[in-house]
Design a protein around this motif. Structure first.
Motif, short mmCIF file in Angstrom:
data_model
loop_
_atom_site.label_atom_id
_atom_site.label_comp_id
_atom_site.label_asym_id
_atom_site.label_seq_id
_atom_site.Cartn_x
_atom_site.Cartn_y
_atom_site.Cartn_z
N UNK A 68 0.83 -0.98 0.48
CA UNK A 68 -0.03 -0.23 0.14
C UNK A 68 0.59 1.20 -0.24
N UNK A 69 2.00 1.23 0.25
CA UNK A 69 2.87 2.11 1.03
C UNK A 69 3.82 2.42 -0.16
N UNK A 70 3.88 1.50 -1.07
CA UNK A 70 5.07 1.52 -1.70
C UNK A 70 4.71 0.77 -3.44
N UNK A 71 3.44 1.31 -3.64
CA UNK A 71 2.88 -0.10 -4.84
C UNK A 71 4.15 0.02 -5.88
N UNK A 72 4.76 0.61 -6.42
CA UNK A 72 5.40 0.65 -7.66
C UNK A 72 6.80 -0.64 -7.03
N UNK A 73 7.38 -0.26 -6.66
CA UNK A 73 8.87 -0.81 -5.50
C UNK A 73 8.19 -2.75 -5.00
N UNK A 74 6.37 -2.41 -5.08
CA UNK A 74 6.03 -3.67 -4.86
C UNK A 74 6.01 -4.66 -6.03
N UNK A 75 5.50 -3.78 -6.86
CA UNK A 75 5.26 -4.12 -8.64
C UNK A 75 6.04 -5.19 -8.91
N UNK A 76 7.51 -3.82 -7.97
CA UNK A 76 9.26 -4.08 -8.85
C UNK A 76 10.14 -5.57 -7.75
N UNK A 77 9.03 -5.82 -6.92
CA UNK A 77 9.66 -7.77 -6.29
C UNK A 77 8.88 -8.36 -6.80
N UNK A 78 7.92 -8.13 -7.13
CA UNK A 78 6.96 -9.33 -7.93
C UNK A 78 7.50 -10.06 -9.30
N UNK A 79 8.19 -8.08 -9.77
CA UNK A 79 8.92 -8.67 -11.28
C UNK A 79 9.81 -9.44 -11.16
N UNK A 80 10.72 -8.85 -10.42
CA UNK A 80 11.54 -9.57 -10.22
C UNK A 80 11.50 -11.09 -9.85
N UNK A 81 10.81 -11.26 -9.02
CA UNK A 81 10.79 -13.47 -8.72
C UNK A 81 10.12 -13.55 -10.21
N UNK A 82 8.96 -13.12 -10.51
CA UNK A 82 8.39 -13.86 -11.47
C UNK A 82 9.67 -13.59 -13.10
N UNK A 83 10.09 -12.64 -12.87
CA UNK A 83 11.75 -12.95 -14.00
C UNK A 83 12.71 -14.29 -13.30
N UNK A 84 13.26 -14.43 -12.16
CA UNK A 84 14.05 -15.49 -12.06
C UNK A 84 13.76 -16.41 -12.16
N UNK A 85 12.29 -16.88 -12.19
CA UNK A 85 11.77 -18.30 -11.99
C UNK A 85 11.65 -17.82 -10.29
N UNK A 86 11.63 -17.56 -9.24
CA UNK A 86 11.31 -17.82 -8.27
C UNK A 86 9.72 -17.97 -7.38
N UNK A 87 9.80 -18.32 -6.42
CA UNK A 87 8.70 -18.27 -5.44
C UNK A 87 8.45 -17.05 -4.89
#
Length: 364
Positions: A68-87
């Motif tokens: 909620x506080x940092x939606x852009x950085x949260x999306x960045x984190x999720x993108x990193x996970x999905x790009x790396x294939x990590x859970x």
């Protein structure tokens, strides 16, 4: 044990933060997967805890508040996970490591505090003839060979250089942007009663600092963040030729120390913010050793950060548990950031960046 060559990835501008994270994850998928498989804190503590029903309230609060506080950085984190294939769970856990470990049941004993903070040493000065920030990036052995540099560019034209732990948001270590603002970080160990469960994570706060535009703006970002645990920030303002050490704790507590001609050494204990903390013999030993070493030149600073005189608690760490991954040297007058591999006494520079260039260009 100093690991692989430190690689740099240039990314952006991207249409979305998710895309930036996705590209970073793809580029460093091997390093991220390797880090996750070798990180014993993740495998032996964080994941077993996260799989138990008792973890739900804290984990959900951390995710909800930071998203909620940092939606852009949260999306960045999720993108990193999905790009790396990590859970996604694994990536979330390593990014909230410091906010979770104090609350894992059965982890604490009197001889093993909830989260020791023996990570990183800094020596800082702003005098008439020299304005320098020198920083040892210390971490657990699991991080050896599992770091990289991100040179990111945003849609608004802001660019940053970030030393990044594999799978984590840029940067839980040190970084600089083309607005002339940078930072290094020191862990500090507040006692458990000083920690607020489910607050804002330090990785999200430091990611926000990569977009700071001035000392005032950076301080405001730190002050307004409802942090879960404490931290020490060394803010560097190139344009104003200033360095400030800011110590923080939960409940928006903050203390600012303006660095001047008297060299200032910071290890991993609170020095000026009054907070109940875990007494750390390692940090106290480094603080005492630094007090007696020469601090009159950049070479003195590098020699100090390379000191191994105390065999049990050296300033420059080489195992078996903690390692100095690299040393960063920011010269405010030369307007450069240099990254040194190995013991900084030897001065083996792997990267130097021009902090005055709009694109933070690499000089060597």
């Amino acid at each position: 044990m100093e690991g692989r060559t430190l690689e740099m990835f240039e990314v952006g501008p991207c249409e979305t933060p998710y895309q930036m994270g996705l590209l970073i994850g793809r580029r460093f998928s091997g390093l991220i997967q390797s880090r996750l498989s070798e990180d014993l804190i993740l495998r032996n503590q964080l994941l077993p805890w996260a799989r138990a029903p008792e973890s739900r309230p804290l984990l959900e609060a951390l995710c909800e508040h930071n998203r909620k506080r940092f939606p852009r950085y949260w999306d960045e984190l999720v993108g990193t996970a999905e790009g790396s294939g990590a859970p996604v769970l694994d990536i979330v856990l390593i990014n909230f490591r410091k906010e979770i470990l104090p609350f894992i049941p059965g982890k604490e004993t009197k001889s093993d505090p909830p989260e020791k903070a023996i990570e990183c040493s800094d020596v800082l000065v702003v005098g008439e003839s020299m304005a320098v920030a020198a920083h040892n990036e210390d971490a657990n052995v699991a991080l050896v060979g599992h770091t990289y540099l991100i040179r990111g560019t945003l849609l608004n034209g802001l660019s940053f250089i970030s030393y990044t732990y594999a799978g984590e948001l840029p940067s839980c270590a040190f970084g600089f942007n083309n607005s002339g603002m940078g930072f290094t970080l020191n862990a500090v160990p507040p006692s458990k009663e000083e920690i607020v469960a489910g607050g804002i994570g330090r990785n999200f706060i430091s990611r926000d600092l990569l977009e700071a535009t001035s000392m005032t703006n950076a301080t405001s970002k730190i002050r307004s963040a409802e942090a879960s645990v404490g931290h020490s920030y060394n803010l560097i303002d190139l344009k104003a030729r200033r360095i400030c050490n800011i110590e923080t704790a939960s409940r928006t507590r903050l203390s600012v120390n303006e660095v001047d001609e008297m060299p200032f050494f910071h290890a991993n204990m609170y020095l000026h913010l009054q907070v109940k903390q875990v007494e750390d013999e390692n940090s106290i030993s480094r603080q005492k050793r630094a007090a007696v070493l020469p601090k009159n030149s950049k070479q003195d600073f590098l020699s100090l950060l390379g000191d191994t005189d105390d065999v049990k608690y050296p300033i420059y760490m080489s195992g078996p548990t903690l390692y100095t991954l690299c040393t960063a040297l920011v010269d405010l007058d030369e307007q450069t950031l240099s990254i040194i591999k190995g013991n900084p006494k030897k001065g083996e520079v792997s990267h130097t960046f021009s902090l005055s260039a709009p694109d933070l260009k690499k000089l060597c």
